[in-house]
Design an enzyme around this catalytic site. Sequence first.
Site, mmCIF file in Angstrom:
data_model
loop_
_atom_site.group_PDB
_atom_site.id
_atom_site.type_symbol
_atom_site.label_atom_id
_atom_site.label_comp_id
_atom_site.label_asym_id
_atom_site.label_seq_id
_atom_site.Cartn_x
_atom_site.Cartn_y
_atom_site.Cartn_z
ATOM 1 N N SER A 1 33.498 2.424 31.683
ATOM 2 C CA SER A 1 32.348 3.030 32.342
ATOM 3 C C SER A 1 31.190 2.025 32.386
ATOM 4 C CB SER A 1 31.972 4.330 31.625
ATOM 5 O OG SER A 1 31.109 5.120 32.411
ATOM 6 N N GLU B 1 38.515 10.895 39.541
ATOM 7 C CA GLU B 1 37.153 10.652 39.065
ATOM 8 C C GLU B 1 36.213 10.236 40.194
ATOM 9 O OE1 GLU B 1 36.283 7.191 36.631
ATOM 10 O OE2 GLU B 1 38.413 6.709 36.585
ATOM 11 N N HIS C 1 37.946 10.322 34.044
ATOM 12 C CA HIS C 1 37.162 9.127 33.733
ATOM 13 C C HIS C 1 37.558 8.559 32.362
ATOM 14 C CE1 HIS C 1 33.700 6.535 34.048
ATOM 15 N NE2 HIS C 1 33.098 7.032 32.996
#
Length: 300
Positions: free
Chosen positions: A149, A244, A274
Amino acid sequence: MKTSPEADFLRVLYQSWSDRMTANPTLTIADLRSLFDEWHQPTLEPEGVTYQSKAVAGVEAIWASPVGADASKVILYTHGGGFAVGSAASHRKLAGHLAKHLGVIAVVIDYRRAPEHPFPAQIEDSTAVYRELLALGFKAQDITTCGDSAGGNLAIATVLKVRDDGVALPGAVIAFSPWLDMEHVGTTLETNHTSDALVSKTLLEGMSGMFLGENGSRTNPLANPLKANYKGFPRLYIAAGSVETLLDNATDLAGIASDAGVNVTLSVVDGMQHVFPFLAGRAIEADEELRRIGKWFKGD
């Protein structure tokens, strides 16, 4: 493709976070950090891995050392969490699993977080750690930067920064569901809005505001690596889930880097949320992905 029942653990956790944030829109940053420190829950403890807390370049860190690992090779792992939440503690098990599959050690760093420390504090810390690893005797080609991320962004931006500074580059880069787009213009933000249990445009806008602060630019390549030049970049592995909202951050990165001549491997796994490798040790999809990365890393 139908996902395993075990894979739903991550979706349920994410949905619980989303529900709690919606029900309590005035959560403080301390509240959010406590919430996201539950991120370790989907990951089962990797067997045969020891941990040590030891700072690097003044940055607190957790070292993960699998039994039998090649201690001359290291993963520099930068955790996700919008540059504001998440920690080395919440990600140490994931890093431990990855280190086992690669046959190396890993160092997960607690870089400074927003909003107290906006951009470029995070990249200052990660590049300082990278330089210190070189000073400790690790060869550049034996270092792999990795993150998920926002940490995936940082794993990439760290390499861009040291390249610009004329420092030797790592041998490889791994990004799990990287969040790269600070302009929030990706199409999958809309098309996957109902299938992603956690990441929404609203959440990203709040996180990017804290990250960039008053002076950060949404198009600075070190904050938004989709704007970067990838000439000479190391080989790159990108993993993402098909449901996602940040999927096109991964696919766009793959295209941009490939066009610049980078050796890119993109893995998009059907039905996964995710940073689905958080399911390491629990769900077959995560374990198979880590095995693929291990084979890629070793050139098998």
